[in-house]
Design a protein around this motif. Structure first.
Motif, mmCIF file in Angstrom:
data_model
loop_
_atom_site.group_PDB
_atom_site.id
_atom_site.type_symbol
_atom_site.label_atom_id
_atom_site.label_comp_id
_atom_site.label_asym_id
_atom_site.label_seq_id
_atom_site.Cartn_x
_atom_site.Cartn_y
_atom_site.Cartn_z
ATOM 1 N N THR A 132 36.272 38.414 34.787
ATOM 2 C CA THR A 132 36.617 39.834 34.889
ATOM 3 C C THR A 132 36.293 40.371 36.276
ATOM 4 O O THR A 132 37.120 41.037 36.918
ATOM 5 C CB THR A 132 35.857 40.644 33.825
ATOM 6 N N SER A 135 38.423 38.371 39.097
ATOM 7 C CA SER A 135 39.851 38.709 39.070
ATOM 8 C C SER A 135 40.121 39.995 39.835
ATOM 9 O O SER A 135 41.041 40.073 40.662
ATOM 10 C CB SER A 135 40.334 38.852 37.623
ATOM 11 N N LYS A 136 39.334 41.023 39.566
ATOM 12 C CA LYS A 136 39.542 42.308 40.236
ATOM 13 C C LYS A 136 39.198 42.213 41.719
ATOM 14 O O LYS A 136 39.852 42.819 42.561
ATOM 15 C CB LYS A 136 38.703 43.387 39.557
ATOM 16 N N TRP A 137 38.156 41.445 42.033
ATOM 17 C CA TRP A 137 37.744 41.326 43.430
ATOM 18 C C TRP A 137 38.803 40.601 44.255
ATOM 19 O O TRP A 137 39.192 41.063 45.327
ATOM 20 C CB TRP A 137 36.405 40.587 43.502
ATOM 21 N N SER A 139 41.849 40.481 43.611
ATOM 22 C CA SER A 139 43.029 41.342 43.628
ATOM 23 C C SER A 139 42.869 42.503 44.600
ATOM 24 O O SER A 139 43.667 43.447 44.591
ATOM 25 C CB SER A 139 43.319 41.875 42.222
ATOM 26 N N HIS A 141 40.463 44.800 44.813
ATOM 27 C CA HIS A 141 39.978 46.058 44.247
ATOM 28 C C HIS A 141 38.470 46.172 44.480
ATOM 29 O O HIS A 141 37.717 45.235 44.203
ATOM 30 C CB HIS A 141 40.265 46.135 42.751
ATOM 31 N N GLN A 143 34.824 47.058 43.538
ATOM 32 C CA GLN A 143 34.183 47.023 42.231
ATOM 33 C C GLN A 143 32.975 47.958 42.192
ATOM 34 O O GLN A 143 32.094 47.892 43.064
ATOM 35 C CB GLN A 143 33.726 45.601 41.917
ATOM 36 N N ARG A 371 51.759 40.215 39.420
ATOM 37 C CA ARG A 371 50.760 40.146 38.354
ATOM 38 C C ARG A 371 50.906 38.822 37.614
ATOM 39 O O ARG A 371 52.018 38.328 37.425
ATOM 40 C CB ARG A 371 50.933 41.299 37.361
#
Length: 441
Positions: A132, A135-137, A139, A141, A143, A371
């Protein structure tokens, strides 16, 4: 003394002034604040630096503010828990020996250890938590997390844990830092792993077989077609992408269009295509590297060489690699589009439609969102991730303006876009011709 307590500092000291000795007595009320160290924690310049079998190591520069009037020197190594906003632990933050001054502080080489195996959770739960965050990092983003501690490092064995628990480092930090959670910001990588994509007639319309040869009638149903996708690795460690499965979407709703497909310059058929943002569905597959080297026909991964430094004490320059990803959207329909309207001529003509639409806006590309899922491998560590990248540029080669699907053809003047008079203005301007030898049979 305990954090949050007040105390009185008093005593006397000699002072020499103009050859005279004076005894000075003093009394000062001091307050030792709760949680004087960690305020506005943030990790910047973050990069993957290595791995263990069950953990990924990420290092960066930690910044924070100390509100304490007290300067601390020689603080020992310590670990803190990194948690998601719901309190679920996902990593540990390791701080090296350091000094803390009043005001702004920087700690070089602070290390984040994202583990797939936590002693307090099973492997599946630990992997999901790490995935989790990662994945965001990846991408790109930022955190918003939290830290708590200090605590014992998860990777220590029983003997090491006992020694660490009784060490002065844990005691020192617990005497100074409140164990309550504090906000912690993890900055994204400076550059995206996914850089851009190029759509050309040779790769997207005509394709290749697994040996890297231009497709013919005999292998047409097994052709691999897709864009050339450019990745870059900004980290000083080699990595690899496996099991790539990505959907590509236009950032804006393009609108509906009609297209007239011609066959042998005698017959033509017009299809009405509804508006859809979905542009391609891309996968890594065996044979994707054959266009460069036939000996790599079994390779279905995207290797990412490590970034190289520009010079001594200089930041590393990202390493760039371009891979052919296979487009499963519209390629199967392309074989029989004109002969069977149910075969999906709209899917087969989508890329040319968007190229022509871009030309109508005096552009040769489009901004897209990607995505899907990938597996990231760094040395012996691997983890499956759900990623998303926004604003990725897709560039159309000029030969994409001429669509050839089997014996059917179309050019920009054969497309009619809803709410656009571009084609009326440009119907007399011929689009660049592609070579006849590139025709798919």
């Amino acid at each position: 003394f305990e954090p949050g307590t007040s105390f009185t500092l008093e005593g006397q000291m000699p002072l020499h002034y103009l050859g005279r000795r004076v005894l000075v007595r003093f009394r000062k009320e001091l307050h030792f604040p709760v949680n004087p160290v960690f305020d506005a924690l943030r990790l910047d310049d973050v990069a993957i630096v290595g791995s263990e079998e069950q953990a990924l190591l990420v290092a960066g520069t930690l910044s924070f503010a100390s509100q304490s009037p007290i300067h601390l020197s020689g603080l020992p190594n310590i670990a803190f828990a990194v948690q998601l906003p719901d309190g679920q632990a996902v990593a540990q933050l390791f701080l090296p020996q350091m000094n803390i001054a009043t005001g702004a502080n920087l700690v070089r080489n602070a290390t984040l250890r994202l583990s797939k195996l936590d002693m307090h959770k099973d492997l599946a739960a630990s992997s999901a938590s790490a995935a989790t965050l990662l994945s965001k990092w990846l991408s790109s983003h930022e955190q918003q997390l939290q830290v708590a501690g200090p605590e014992l490092p998860n990777h220590l064995n029983e003997e090491e844990r006992g020694s660490f628990s009784s060490s002065s480092s844990v005691a020192a930090w617990r005497d100074y830092a409140d164990p309550a959670t504090l906000p912690f910001t993890l900055a994204p990588p400076k550059t995206k792993i996914l850089r851009s994509a190029e759509i050309s007639s040779r790769q997207v319309f005509f394709g290749q077989d697994q040996g890297g040869n231009l497709c013919t009638r005999l292998v047409g149903s097994h052709c691999m077609r897709g864009p050339l996708v450019t990745f870059e690795n900004p980290f000083p460690v080699r990595a690899k992408l496996e099991d790539v499965n990505l959907d590509v979407f236009l950032r804006e709703d393009p609108g509906a269009y009609d297209v007239s497909l011609h066959s042998l310059k005698v017959m033509h058929r017009t299809f009405s295509c509804s508006s859809t943002r979905r542009l391609m569905h891309l996968q890594s597959r065996q044979g994707m590297w054959a266009y460069l080297n036939a000996s790599r026909s079994d390779d279905d991964t995207v290797p990412l060489p490590s970034a190289l430094p520009d010079g001594p004490a200089q930041p590393a320059s990202p390493a760039i690699v371009t891979a052919l990803l296979i487009n499963d959207l519209g390629t199967a329909e392309a074989e029989g589009c004109f002969g069977d309207p149910r075969a999906g001529c709209c899917s087969a003509s989508k890329l040319t439609a968007e190229a022509c639409r871009a030309v109508s806006k005096e552009k040769m590309g489009a901004s897209t969102d990607w995505r899907g899922t990938i597996t990231l491998r760094v040395q012996n560590f691997n983890i499956s991730l759900n990623v998303s990248w926004e604003g990725v540029p897709v560039v159309f080669s000029t030969d994409v303006l001429n669509l050839r699907v089997g014996v059917a053809t179309a050019r920009c003047s054969d497309f009619f876009f809803a709410g656009s008079d571009f084609l009326k203005q440009n119907s007399t301007k011929p689009a660049p011709e592609v070579q006849a030898s590139m025709l798919v049979l």
